[in-house]
Design a protein around this motif. Structure first.
Motif, PDB file in Angstrom:
ATOM      1  N   SER A  37     -11.762 -42.832  18.984  1.00 14.54           N
ATOM      2  CA  SER A  37     -11.093 -41.894  18.077  1.00 14.54           C
ATOM      3  C   SER A  37     -11.375 -42.288  16.634  1.00 14.54           C
ATOM      4  O   SER A  37     -11.748 -43.429  16.340  1.00 14.54           O
ATOM      5  CB  SER A  37      -9.588 -41.906  18.320  1.00 14.54           C
ATOM      6  OG  SER A  37      -9.033 -43.130  17.882  1.00 14.54           O
ATOM      7  N   ILE A  38     -11.164 -41.350  15.738  1.00 15.20           N
ATOM      8  CA  ILE A  38     -11.383 -41.613  14.321  1.00 15.20           C
ATOM      9  C   ILE A  38     -10.420 -42.703  13.837  1.00 15.20           C
ATOM     10  O   ILE A  38     -10.797 -43.561  13.042  1.00 15.20           O
ATOM     11  CB  ILE A  38     -11.250 -40.314  13.503  1.00 15.20           C
ATOM     12  CG1 ILE A  38     -12.457 -39.417  13.822  1.00 15.20           C
ATOM     13  CG2 ILE A  38     -11.173 -40.600  12.010  1.00 15.20           C
ATOM     14  CD1 ILE A  38     -12.467 -38.077  13.156  1.00 15.20           C
ATOM     15  N   ASN A  39      -9.188 -42.695  14.336  1.00 18.68           N
ATOM     16  CA  ASN A  39      -8.230 -43.743  13.958  1.00 18.68           C
ATOM     17  C   ASN A  39      -8.730 -45.123  14.379  1.00 18.68           C
ATOM     18  O   ASN A  39      -8.642 -46.078  13.608  1.00 18.68           O
ATOM     19  CB  ASN A  39      -6.856 -43.476  14.571  1.00 18.68           C
ATOM     20  CG  ASN A  39      -6.119 -42.370  13.865  1.00 18.68           C
ATOM     21  OD1 ASN A  39      -6.385 -42.070  12.709  1.00 18.68           O
ATOM     22  ND2 ASN A  39      -5.185 -41.749  14.563  1.00 18.68           N
ATOM     23  N   ALA A  40      -9.221 -45.237  15.603  1.00 23.31           N
ATOM     24  CA  ALA A  40      -9.714 -46.526  16.102  1.00 23.31           C
ATOM     25  C   ALA A  40     -10.931 -46.981  15.302  1.00 23.31           C
ATOM     26  O   ALA A  40     -11.061 -48.165  14.971  1.00 23.31           O
ATOM     27  CB  ALA A  40     -10.066 -46.419  17.575  1.00 23.31           C
ATOM     28  N   ILE A  41     -11.804 -46.046  14.979  1.00 20.40           N
ATOM     29  CA  ILE A  41     -13.003 -46.375  14.197  1.00 20.40           C
ATOM     30  C   ILE A  41     -12.590 -46.841  12.803  1.00 20.40           C
ATOM     31  O   ILE A  41     -13.118 -47.824  12.279  1.00 20.40           O
ATOM     32  CB  ILE A  41     -13.954 -45.165  14.109  1.00 20.40           C
ATOM     33  CG1 ILE A  41     -14.476 -44.807  15.508  1.00 20.40           C
ATOM     34  CG2 ILE A  41     -15.102 -45.437  13.149  1.00 20.40           C
ATOM     35  CD1 ILE A  41     -15.164 -43.469  15.591  1.00 20.40           C
ATOM     36  N   SER A  42     -11.629 -46.158  12.219  1.00 16.38           N
ATOM     37  CA  SER A  42     -11.130 -46.514  10.898  1.00 16.38           C
ATOM     38  C   SER A  42     -10.587 -47.937  10.877  1.00 16.38           C
ATOM     39  O   SER A  42     -10.883 -48.718   9.965  1.00 16.38           O
ATOM     40  CB  SER A  42     -10.047 -45.525  10.473  1.00 16.38           C
ATOM     41  OG  SER A  42      -9.440 -45.925   9.279  1.00 16.38           O
TER      42      SER A  42
END
Length: 100
Positions: free
Chosen positions: A22-27
């Motif tokens: 997810s974008i959150n995890a990547i962030s």
């Protein structure tokens, strides 16, 4: 801020996203803001298709979840002679305590 992936944050973001991250995890992993990660991913070929595929999968998962929950609710609300008698007894006790 240094990337937790051990490579360029853009390469890390690309790999993680197309591996299902997810974008959150990547962030969190790259130390970049969600907006920066999202902005970069939007420039990649295949991003729109991957996003649509995820949306489709989420819709299917949600439909299945609702289907299972509806089955659960229907099973729990099953009216039998026993449930009717129990409801009647409860109502009779409540009414017997009321003053008119």
């Amino acid at each position: 801020m240094e990337s937790g992936c051990g490579m360029d944050w853009k390469e890390c973001a690309k790999k993680m996203y197309f591996d299902g991250g997810s974008i959150n995890a990547i962030s969190e992993a790259t130390g970049k803001s969600r907006q920066a990660v999202s902005g970069y991913l939007k420039t990649l070929p295949g991003f729109a298709e991957e996003k649509e595929q995820r949306k489709r999968k989420n819709r299917e998962n949600r439909k299945e979840y609702k289907r299972l929950k509806n089955r659960e609710y229907r099973g729990a609300a099953e009216v039998t002679a026993e449930t009717l008698k129990r409801e009647h007894d409860i109502a009779a006790r409540i009414l017997s305590h009321e003053k008119y």
